[in-house]
Design a protein around this motif. Structure first.
Motif, PDB file in Angstrom:
ATOM      1  N   PRO A 101       0.833  -1.213   0.000  1.00  0.00           N
ATOM      2  CA  PRO A 101       0.000   0.000   0.000  1.00  0.00           C
ATOM      3  C   PRO A 101       0.863   1.257   0.000  1.00  0.00           C
ATOM      4  O   PRO A 101       2.031   1.242   0.421  1.00  0.00           O
ATOM      5  CB  PRO A 101      -0.814  -0.137   1.284  1.00  0.00           C
ATOM      6  N   LYS A 102       0.259   2.334  -0.466  1.00  0.00           N
ATOM      7  CA  LYS A 102       0.944   3.622  -0.522  1.00  0.00           C
ATOM      8  C   LYS A 102       0.047   4.702   0.065  1.00  0.00           C
ATOM      9  O   LYS A 102      -1.169   4.656  -0.061  1.00  0.00           O
ATOM     10  CB  LYS A 102       1.313   3.974  -1.968  1.00  0.00           C
ATOM     11  N   ASP A 103       0.700   5.697   0.670  1.00  0.00           N
ATOM     12  CA  ASP A 103      -0.014   6.853   1.197  1.00  0.00           C
ATOM     13  C   ASP A 103      -0.212   7.855   0.063  1.00  0.00           C
ATOM     14  O   ASP A 103       0.768   8.266  -0.582  1.00  0.00           O
ATOM     15  CB  ASP A 103       0.764   7.500   2.341  1.00  0.00           C
ATOM     16  N   VAL A 104      -1.453   8.238  -0.166  1.00  0.00           N
ATOM     17  CA  VAL A 104      -1.804   9.100  -1.295  1.00  0.00           C
ATOM     18  C   VAL A 104      -2.493  10.345  -0.752  1.00  0.00           C
ATOM     19  O   VAL A 104      -3.444  10.238   0.034  1.00  0.00           O
ATOM     20  CB  VAL A 104      -2.729   8.374  -2.294  1.00  0.00           C
ATOM     21  N   LEU A 105      -2.007  11.509  -1.169  1.00  0.00           N
ATOM     22  CA  LEU A 105      -2.627  12.792  -0.836  1.00  0.00           C
ATOM     23  C   LEU A 105      -3.248  13.349  -2.111  1.00  0.00           C
ATOM     24  O   LEU A 105      -2.532  13.610  -3.085  1.00  0.00           O
ATOM     25  CB  LEU A 105      -1.595  13.757  -0.273  1.00  0.00           C
ATOM     26  N   GLU A 106      -4.552  13.514  -2.133  1.00  0.00           N
ATOM     27  CA  GLU A 106      -5.277  13.930  -3.328  1.00  0.00           C
ATOM     28  C   GLU A 106      -6.181  15.108  -3.008  1.00  0.00           C
ATOM     29  O   GLU A 106      -6.676  15.246  -1.875  1.00  0.00           O
ATOM     30  CB  GLU A 106      -6.115  12.773  -3.885  1.00  0.00           C
ATOM     31  N   TYR A 107      -6.401  15.914  -4.045  1.00  0.00           N
ATOM     32  CA  TYR A 107      -7.319  17.051  -3.960  1.00  0.00           C
ATOM     33  C   TYR A 107      -8.403  16.832  -5.016  1.00  0.00           C
ATOM     34  O   TYR A 107      -8.175  17.028  -6.218  1.00  0.00           O
ATOM     35  CB  TYR A 107      -6.574  18.373  -4.192  1.00  0.00           C
ATOM     36  N   LEU A 108      -9.550  16.386  -4.577  1.00  0.00           N
ATOM     37  CA  LEU A 108     -10.647  16.037  -5.481  1.00  0.00           C
ATOM     38  C   LEU A 108     -11.535  17.240  -5.703  1.00  0.00           C
ATOM     39  O   LEU A 108     -11.817  18.002  -4.772  1.00  0.00           O
ATOM     40  CB  LEU A 108     -11.472  14.887  -4.899  1.00  0.00           C
ATOM     41  N   VAL A 109     -12.001  17.403  -6.937  1.00  0.00           N
ATOM     42  CA  VAL A 109     -12.929  18.472  -7.298  1.00  0.00           C
ATOM     43  C   VAL A 109     -14.270  17.817  -7.618  1.00  0.00           C
ATOM     44  O   VAL A 109     -14.385  17.045  -8.574  1.00  0.00           O
ATOM     45  CB  VAL A 109     -12.417  19.292  -8.498  1.00  0.00           C
ATOM     46  N   ILE A 110     -15.285  18.125  -6.803  1.00  0.00           N
ATOM     47  CA  ILE A 110     -16.637  17.593  -6.977  1.00  0.00           C
ATOM     48  C   ILE A 110     -17.514  18.726  -7.511  1.00  0.00           C
ATOM     49  O   ILE A 110     -17.475  19.844  -6.985  1.00  0.00           O
ATOM     50  CB  ILE A 110     -17.205  17.055  -5.650  1.00  0.00           C
ATOM     51  N   GLU A 111     -18.285  18.429  -8.541  1.00  0.00           N
ATOM     52  CA  GLU A 111     -19.076  19.483  -9.204  1.00  0.00           C
ATOM     53  C   GLU A 111     -20.539  19.069  -9.294  1.00  0.00           C
ATOM     54  O   GLU A 111     -20.877  17.875  -9.364  1.00  0.00           O
ATOM     55  CB  GLU A 111     -18.526  19.755 -10.609  1.00  0.00           C
ATOM     56  N   ARG A 112     -21.390  20.098  -9.322  1.00  0.00           N
ATOM     57  CA  ARG A 112     -22.827  19.890  -9.514  1.00  0.00           C
ATOM     58  C   ARG A 112     -23.400  21.078 -10.261  1.00  0.00           C
ATOM     59  O   ARG A 112     -23.000  22.218 -10.036  1.00  0.00           O
ATOM     60  CB  ARG A 112     -23.536  19.722  -8.171  1.00  0.00           C
ATOM     61  N   HIS A 113     -24.356  20.791 -11.176  1.00  0.00           N
ATOM     62  CA  HIS A 113     -25.103  21.837 -11.872  1.00  0.00           C
ATOM     63  C   HIS A 113     -26.212  22.303 -10.936  1.00  0.00           C
ATOM     64  O   HIS A 113     -27.223  21.623 -10.759  1.00  0.00           O
ATOM     65  CB  HIS A 113     -25.668  21.285 -13.181  1.00  0.00           C
ATOM     66  N   LEU A 114     -26.023  23.472 -10.321  1.00  0.00           N
ATOM     67  CA  LEU A 114     -26.915  23.902  -9.256  1.00  0.00           C
ATOM     68  C   LEU A 114     -28.300  24.270  -9.763  1.00  0.00           C
ATOM     69  O   LEU A 114     -29.297  24.014  -9.085  1.00  0.00           O
ATOM     70  CB  LEU A 114     -26.298  25.110  -8.521  1.00  0.00           C
ATOM     71  N   THR A 115     -28.401  24.879 -10.933  1.00  0.00           N
ATOM     72  CA  THR A 115     -29.709  25.299 -11.446  1.00  0.00           C
ATOM     73  C   THR A 115     -30.548  24.134 -11.936  1.00  0.00           C
ATOM     74  O   THR A 115     -31.751  24.305 -12.152  1.00  0.00           O
ATOM     75  CB  THR A 115     -29.523  26.312 -12.587  1.00  0.00           C
ATOM     76  N   GLN A 128     -26.648  16.169  -9.656  1.00  0.00           N
ATOM     77  CA  GLN A 128     -26.012  15.401  -8.589  1.00  0.00           C
ATOM     78  C   GLN A 128     -24.557  15.813  -8.468  1.00  0.00           C
ATOM     79  O   GLN A 128     -23.947  16.285  -9.439  1.00  0.00           O
ATOM     80  CB  GLN A 128     -26.103  13.894  -8.866  1.00  0.00           C
ATOM     81  N   TRP A 129     -23.997  15.602  -7.283  1.00  0.00           N
ATOM     82  CA  TRP A 129     -22.576  15.859  -7.077  1.00  0.00           C
ATOM     83  C   TRP A 129     -21.789  14.708  -7.689  1.00  0.00           C
ATOM     84  O   TRP A 129     -22.000  13.549  -7.358  1.00  0.00           O
ATOM     85  CB  TRP A 129     -22.270  15.972  -5.586  1.00  0.00           C
ATOM     86  N   ARG A 130     -20.868  15.063  -8.598  1.00  0.00           N
ATOM     87  CA  ARG A 130     -20.073  14.056  -9.302  1.00  0.00           C
ATOM     88  C   ARG A 130     -18.606  14.465  -9.296  1.00  0.00           C
ATOM     89  O   ARG A 130     -18.264  15.642  -9.176  1.00  0.00           O
ATOM     90  CB  ARG A 130     -20.556  13.880 -10.747  1.00  0.00           C
ATOM     91  N   LEU A 131     -17.753  13.465  -9.450  1.00  0.00           N
ATOM     92  CA  LEU A 131     -16.311  13.715  -9.500  1.00  0.00           C
ATOM     93  C   LEU A 131     -15.966  14.417 -10.809  1.00  0.00           C
ATOM     94  O   LEU A 131     -16.316  13.935 -11.892  1.00  0.00           O
ATOM     95  CB  LEU A 131     -15.548  12.395  -9.379  1.00  0.00           C
ATOM     96  N   HIS A 132     -15.285  15.553 -10.714  1.00  0.00           N
ATOM     97  CA  HIS A 132     -14.986  16.382 -11.895  1.00  0.00           C
ATOM     98  C   HIS A 132     -13.509  16.351 -12.280  1.00  0.00           C
ATOM     99  O   HIS A 132     -13.165  16.562 -13.430  1.00  0.00           O
ATOM    100  CB  HIS A 132     -15.415  17.825 -11.628  1.00  0.00           C
ATOM    101  N   GLY A 133     -12.644  16.102 -11.341  1.00  0.00           N
ATOM    102  CA  GLY A 133     -11.215  16.066 -11.656  1.00  0.00           C
ATOM    103  C   GLY A 133     -10.378  16.071 -10.384  1.00  0.00           C
ATOM    104  O   GLY A 133     -10.881  16.023  -9.263  1.00  0.00           O
ATOM    105  N   LYS A 134      -9.073  16.139 -10.582  1.00  0.00           N
ATOM    106  CA  LYS A 134      -8.111  16.192  -9.493  1.00  0.00           C
ATOM    107  C   LYS A 134      -7.150  17.345  -9.730  1.00  0.00           C
ATOM    108  O   LYS A 134      -6.861  17.704 -10.871  1.00  0.00           O
ATOM    109  CB  LYS A 134      -7.315  14.887  -9.389  1.00  0.00           C
TER     110      LYS A 134
END
Length: 315
Positions: free
Chosen positions: A244-258, A263-269
């Motif tokens: 196993p490895k220690d992973v530090l990630e910054y996830l970007v979750i997006e939603r079309h508010l209007t 729904q909130w979905r994974l958009h990128g890193k």
């Protein structure tokens, strides 16, 4: 005198009528098609260039083509867009250098804390806008929900469940996750969280129109994972299933508010510039050897692979 003259006129009238009838009969008869076609009367679709014009540019090629009878259709440069998600990460979060290494009591940790406070002012305004369209949004519960979306999306990727993956990632993130994985086997496993996930950044941009809002929330996730990728021959290309490895990630979750059904979905890193380089991919290459019969084995032949000859390189 008048009688013979009258007889002559009647004879001439009969002869003229007979000749007209014979001519119409000959016209009605169908003659075979001619063996040649008139070429000079046809429109020419190619005009040979003038003498001495080889290698020179034409001033107006469209006018020349129009004179030759060629009609160019008007090319309209149109590109379809998808408004269910944005085309990228707007105002991305800049991770501080040495994150997850410095404690908050150290000098570097205090600097990181002050930078986060400065960036939190714009994030608070974006969170207010998000709460206007999503009343159940809270930063504490959303970080845990983002981690669940991340785990479910990667489990669907390893099982190649396209329908499930489309519901968990945006149209921009889907090709980035599936590109080049057609003939590969992915073994991924989430072991544990080293730190609880937390929201570090939030933005509420608009696209196409002023009221068409999108919510983008960046979640910091520090976890322990395992990843192993095998090629189509079953040989390991990268990673390990046991280490196993220690992973530090910054996830970007997006939603079309209007969109009320959004729904909130994974958009990128977000990959920081100070992140260490990835491990090289081990590729499978073919080594030239003898042609085997269907009943022969390579190990039984005791074939020695020839080593490449030494080559002297000159600068």
């Amino acid at each position: 005198m008048a009688l013979p003259m009258r007889r002559t006129l009647v004879a001439l009238h009969r002869a003229a009528c007979n000749s007209v009838m014979h001519a119409s009969g000959t016209l009605d008869a169908r003659s075979p098609a001619p063996l040649f076609q008139p070429v000079r009367t046809k429109k020419r679709f190619f005009i040979p260039p003038a003498v001495g014009m080889k290698g020179k540019k034409e001033n107006n090629p469209e006018a020349k083509a129009r004179a030759a009878g060629i009609v160019f259709t008007q090319e309209i440069m149109e590109r379809p867009i998808n408004i269910s998600c944005t085309a990228g990460i707007l105002d991305p979060y800049i991770p501080p250098e040495g994150d997850a290494r410095h404690t908050s009591l150290s000098k570097e940790g205090l600097k990181q804390r002050t930078e986060q406070i400065k960036q939190s002012a714009a994030s608070q305004l974006a969170i207010r806008k998000i709460k206007e369209h999503d009343s159940t949004f809270t930063t504490k519960n959303f970080a845990e929900r983002a981690q669940e979306i991340f785990i479910e999306a990667h489990n669907a990727l390893t099982r190649f469940n396209k329908d499930k993956l489309h519901s968990l990632v945006t149209e921009r993130c889907y090709p980035e996750m599936t590109r080049g994985n057609r003939y590969k086997t992915i073994c991924w496993r989430f072991i544990e969280s080293l730190e609880p996930p937390r929201v570090v950044h939030a933005r509420c941009p608009d696209m196409v129109a002023k009221g068409n809002l999108y919510g983008q929330v960046t979640v910091r996730m520090h976890s322990r994972q395992t990843l192993a990728i095998y090629d189509r021959f079953g040989r390991l290309m990268m990673g390990s299933e046991e280490q196993p490895k220690d992973v530090l990630e910054y996830l970007v979750i997006e939603r079309h508010l209007t969109n009320p059904y959004g729904q909130w979905r994974l958009h990128g890193k977000i990959v920081p510039s100070w992140a260490p380089a990835k491990d090289p991919v081990i590729k499978t290459v073919m080594i030239p050897g003898p042609e085997l019969k269907p009943w022969q084995e390579f190990d039984d032949l005791n074939y020695e692979v020839p080593k490449p000859a030494a080559v002297q390189w000159y600068k």
